[in-house]
Design a protein around this motif. Structure first.
Motif, PDB file in Angstrom:
ATOM      1  N   LYS A 131     -22.507 -35.525 -31.604  1.00 53.23           N
ATOM      2  CA  LYS A 131     -21.257 -34.900 -32.639  1.00 53.23           C
ATOM      3  C   LYS A 131     -21.401 -33.244 -31.790  1.00 53.23           C
ATOM      4  O   LYS A 131     -20.484 -32.818 -32.169  1.00 53.23           O
ATOM      5  N   LEU A 134     -19.087 -33.520 -29.238  1.00 51.72           N
ATOM      6  CA  LEU A 134     -17.494 -33.163 -29.800  1.00 51.72           C
ATOM      7  C   LEU A 134     -17.671 -31.828 -30.316  1.00 51.72           C
ATOM      8  O   LEU A 134     -16.112 -31.403 -30.658  1.00 51.72           O
ATOM      9  N   SER A 135     -18.070 -30.978 -30.886  1.00 53.86           N
ATOM     10  CA  SER A 135     -17.921 -29.869 -31.514  1.00 53.86           C
ATOM     11  C   SER A 135     -17.844 -28.299 -30.526  1.00 53.86           C
ATOM     12  O   SER A 135     -17.164 -27.774 -30.580  1.00 53.86           O
ATOM     13  N   ARG A 140     -12.104 -35.861 -25.952  1.00 54.16           N
ATOM     14  CA  ARG A 140     -13.075 -37.195 -26.277  1.00 54.16           C
ATOM     15  C   ARG A 140     -13.610 -37.697 -24.913  1.00 54.16           C
ATOM     16  O   ARG A 140     -14.097 -38.583 -24.848  1.00 54.16           O
ATOM     17  N   ASP A 384     -16.418 -43.551 -35.007  1.00 52.82           N
ATOM     18  CA  ASP A 384     -16.554 -42.719 -36.322  1.00 52.82           C
ATOM     19  C   ASP A 384     -17.760 -42.261 -36.120  1.00 52.82           C
ATOM     20  O   ASP A 384     -18.928 -42.529 -35.638  1.00 52.82           O
ATOM     21  N   ILE A 385     -17.862 -40.759 -35.490  1.00 57.87           N
ATOM     22  CA  ILE A 385     -18.971 -39.455 -35.285  1.00 57.87           C
ATOM     23  C   ILE A 385     -19.289 -38.668 -35.828  1.00 57.87           C
ATOM     24  O   ILE A 385     -20.388 -37.915 -35.807  1.00 57.87           O
ATOM     25  N   ARG A 386     -18.796 -39.510 -37.507  1.00 57.25           N
ATOM     26  CA  ARG A 386     -20.132 -38.420 -38.617  1.00 57.25           C
ATOM     27  C   ARG A 386     -21.670 -38.384 -38.915  1.00 57.25           C
ATOM     28  O   ARG A 386     -21.972 -40.055 -38.083  1.00 57.25           O
TER      29      ARG A 386
ATOM     30  N   THR B  45     -17.846 -33.049 -45.472  1.00 56.83           N
ATOM     31  CA  THR B  45     -16.894 -34.122 -44.399  1.00 56.83           C
ATOM     32  C   THR B  45     -15.735 -32.565 -44.748  1.00 56.83           C
ATOM     33  O   THR B  45     -14.725 -32.873 -43.958  1.00 56.83           O
ATOM     34  N   LEU B  48     -16.835 -30.740 -41.643  1.00 53.21           N
ATOM     35  CA  LEU B  48     -15.451 -31.888 -40.672  1.00 53.21           C
ATOM     36  C   LEU B  48     -14.488 -32.036 -39.862  1.00 53.21           C
ATOM     37  O   LEU B  48     -13.308 -32.261 -38.567  1.00 53.21           O
ATOM     38  N   MET B  53     -13.617 -32.474 -36.537  1.00 50.54           N
ATOM     39  CA  MET B  53     -14.617 -33.285 -35.355  1.00 50.54           C
ATOM     40  C   MET B  53     -13.792 -35.022 -35.855  1.00 50.54           C
ATOM     41  O   MET B  53     -13.696 -36.312 -36.002  1.00 50.54           O
ATOM     42  N   ILE B  54     -13.107 -34.829 -37.816  1.00 56.79           N
ATOM     43  CA  ILE B  54     -12.650 -36.219 -38.378  1.00 56.79           C
ATOM     44  C   ILE B  54     -11.229 -35.965 -38.853  1.00 56.79           C
ATOM     45  O   ILE B  54     -10.791 -34.476 -39.053  1.00 56.79           O
TER      46      ILE B  54
END
Ligand SMILES: Nc1ncnc2c1ncn2[C@@H]1O[C@H](COP(=O)(O)OP(=O)(O)OP(=O)(O)O)[C@@H](O)[C@H]1O
Ligand SMILES: [Mg+2]
Lengths: 386, 306
Positions: A131, A134-135, A140, A384-386, B45, B48, B53-54
């Motif tokens: 994470k 990726l910020s 990716r 899903d990277i959360r 959420t 993000l 990121m999402i």
């Protein structure tokens, strides 16, 4: 601001350093190196034994001391007597020394490559660095491509060092490969790299599929076990189940002819080769044998595609097939038995022809890592990277 | 004023459940925006999606007028993001970690080293040579802050930035945020801890179940949720003797305790002087008298209870 893909270089550099600084990698690589060297050492000893036998034999030929060995009548075609002096001995090849290394490579390589790859993605997820990474402005796919490229470079480095040491060991042991042998050794090194890359791709895929590194390593070894051992091992049984039992040969017919009279020394002949003798063969038996051979050929023609299909995903199988045409681990026997009158080609086919004969294996060896990497890549892009 | 952050009907569904539900939000340039809400409200959420990121299920969000899902890389170039569960490479030092992340920006090699030292100094990690794997959670969080500042971002997104910090670090963090704001950066802070927001933020938005239910300055929110108008005051009087009935023209409402030693008065103005005069005349010994300001805490709790 950043329009080019310089992020990839940054990732490759970091991953490469990570590998070579990792204690885990260093330990496993040292073991890899030691066992490879040990297996080559065993091969070198065998080479020297073979060389001794070769020299002994050459002496015997020079002494022109002939020994005749009677041969059974079957399988038919070459009945009669073979003279030791007719054996065409070959000087053992430097490639013969690689016999054990060739066998060890799939096992040692699998361990090294899995250790390198099994936690590449899962660890980033467990430690939540993915994470953070990726910020920052990167694509990716640069992450997984960078890891794959770094892995490839480390494998090239590892195999390069292993083969460098192997060559040094050969030279120290007074084994100087010819240019042709050297080319084969280099090609053997290249297919070793691809073999390891295949295992590495499996481990990388596993690290994408599992968040837990423990599960990942189990899965990677599990897959390797299934595709390189279990599937090829059950293939013959499966094939026999599909095709049916193999044809029975007709009963053996031992009819050794009376020993021929020993010719006088120095008799004018075909340079020590005795005249060919014809034997009476029961025409009925010959017919039976011919029929059996036809059936057998047809049978194996049907079995082969099935066993090949079972081994299609096994990098070790393809590696073995290609090694064989490269003569790796070969050339230590006394040479072929030259039977007078038989048309055994004296000239070996050149390396390109021989490689062409296994082009399917070569292709497969490249396609296998590509398949596993493609799975890793697709899964990683959707993660899903959360 | 231009908006640095803007969302249009921003929505994120997780298996049919709306984690963020039609969010419309604007944050002005230079603002320190506090995004408050209970656990699971959809704060992370939202952030993000804002940092690319999402992907949103519906709606759009813009950062510096760039639509995030269309060009996340450009957005990432000008923002800094501190995730709520930040992690670092445990086999590398703080400086090595930062050096890796800095490598994704166009920063000169020499400037990079200086920048790394500078941001480490800002979060009090200068000279720390330990591997990040040996960091405490608070140190990791501070390194996270440094990491978010490595590219000198225009906009900062901080998700629970003080979650693991000790009081002194919290104090330093607040000063840092104020300083960054003075430099003109826009700062978006997510928190469920009220003082965190009331202490540093200029504007606040409150999110509950994925929806924005209030937005404004701290004072505006206090008033809105205390149920009191702007010209409404509340006083509390305590005495050692029972208090007799009090009368004043400005009093709207008055409540006595059982022993009559405590009175709560709501009035249209501050009438403390008059009241103390009355009590003095009646020889009642006073213990104390204070204005009661509605706190954001109360306002906030009233939202949670709704
Ligand atoms: N990967 C996921 N799959 C399904 N639901 C999720 C996922 N991630 C978050 N959610 C749900 O989305 C909602 C919002 O979560 P979010 O993390 O944004 O809350 P939050 O406001 O940041 O809470 P907290 O204060 O605890 O950090 C929650 O109900 C959560 O359960
Ligand atoms: Mg959160």
């Amino acid at each position: 601001m950043r329009s080019n893909r310089s992020g990839l270089g940054n990732i490759v550099r970091k991953e490469f350093i990570d590998h070579i600084r990792s204690g885990k990698f260093i330990i496993v690589f040292l073991i890899f190196l030691l066992l490879s060297a040990y297996s080559l050492h065993g091969g070198i000893n065998m080479y020297h034994d073979a060389l001794d036998r070769y020299k002994e034999h050459i002496e015997r030929i020079e002494d022109a001391e002939d020994i005749r060995i009677p041969m059974p009548a079957g399988p038919p075609g070459h009945p009669g007597v073979v003279h030791v002096t007719e054996w065409m001995p070959e000087r053992p090849s430097a490639l013969y020394a690689f016999m054990w290394m060739r066998m060890a490579m799939p096992v040692l390589g699998a361990i090294l490559a899995v250790v390198m790859g099994f936690d590449l993605i899962s660890r980033e997820r467990q430690d939540r660095t993915l994470k953070t990474l990726l910020s920052h402005p990167i694509y990716r796919d640069e992450i997984i491509n960078g890891k794959a490229i770094a892995g490839l470079l480390v494998i090239i480095l590892a195999i390069g060092m292993t083969f460098g040491i192997s060559l040094a060991m050969l030279l120290i042991s007074d084994i100087v490969p010819t240019i042709g042998e050297f080319v084969n050794i280099a090609l053997f090194g290249i297919i070793s790299v691809i073999l390891l890359v295949s295992f590495f791709a499996i481990a990388l895929m596993s690290s994408v599929l599992f968040k837990n590194s423990g599960s990942s390593i189990m899965f990677a070894f599990g897959i390797i076990l299934v595709i390189s051992l279990i599937l090829p091992a059950i293939a013959p049984f499966a094939a026999e189940m599909i095709v049916g039992p193999r044809p029975e040969p007709p009963p053996f017919d031992f009819r050794v002819p009376p020993p021929p009279s020993i010719p006088d020394e120095g008799q004018e002949g075909d340079e020590g080769v005795l005249e060919k003798r014809e034997f009476e063969i029961d025409p009925l038996a010959e017919e039976e044998w011919a029929e059996w051979r036809r059936q057998s050929e047809a049978y194996w023609e049907r079995i082969r595609p099935i066993t090949e299909a079972f081994a299609i995903l096994s990098p070790a199988t393809h590696f073995g097939e290609i090694s064989t045409v490269l003569d790796i681990g070969m050339g230590g026997m006394m040479g072929m038995i030259h039977i007078p009158g038989d048309d055994i080609p004296v000239e070996d086919p050149d390396i390109f022809d021989r490689l062409y004969a296994v082009w399917m294996n070569i292709l497969a060896l490249f396609v296998i890592p590509a398949i596993f990497f493609a799975i890793a890549y697709t899964k990683f892009m959707k993660l899903d990277i959360r | 004023m231009r908006y640095m952050i803007r969302t249009e009907n921003l929505t994120k569904n997780y298996n049919g459940v709306k984690a963020v539900d039609g969010l419309n939000l604007e944050v002005e340039e230079g603002d320190i925006f506090g995004f408050l809400g209970p656990n699971g409200a959809g704060k992370s959420t939202t952030i993000l999606m804002l940092v690319g990121m999402i992907e949103p299920t519906h709606g759009k969000c813009f950062v510096n007028d760039i639509e995030v899902s269309k060009d996340p890389l450009s957005v990432k170039n000008i923002i800094g993001y501190l995730p709520e569960d930040i992690g670092f490479y445990s086999n590398m030092t703080a400086a090595e970690n930062l050096n890796y992340f800095a490598g994704f920006y166009k920063i000169e090699k020499s400037a990079r080293q200086k920048k790394i030292e500078e941001v480490l100094e800002l979060v009090n990690l200068g000279g720390v040579t330990k591997k990040a794997g040996q960091f405490s959670r608070g140190m990791t969080q501070r390194l996270g802050m440094a990491q978010a500042l490595i590219n000198d971002p225009k906009i900062l997104f901080l998700d629970e930035p003080t979650a693991n910090l000790d009081p002194e670090s919290v104090f330093q963090y607040r000063n840092l945020v104020k300083r960054l704001s003075d430099e003109g950066k826009t700062i978006f802070i997510v928190s469920h801890i009220l003082p965190e927001v009331s202490n540093v933020c200029k504007t606040t938005g409150i999110i509950k179940e994925g929806r924005l239910i209030a937005k404004g300055t701290i004072d505006e929110l206090k008033r809105e949720f205390s149920g009191m108008g702007e010209d409404q005051k509340q006083m509390i009087i305590e005495a050692f003797d029972p208090i007799p009935d009090l009368t004043h023209s400005d009093i709207l409402k008055i409540e006595y305790s059982e022993d009559r030693k405590r009175v709560v008065i709501e009035s249209t103005s501050d009438i403390r002087e008059d009241i103390s005069g009355i009590l003095f005349e009646k020889h009642i010994r006073m213990k104390g008298m204070k204005m009661h300001e509605p706190t954001l805490e109360e306002a906030f709790l009233s939202i949670y209870k709704e």
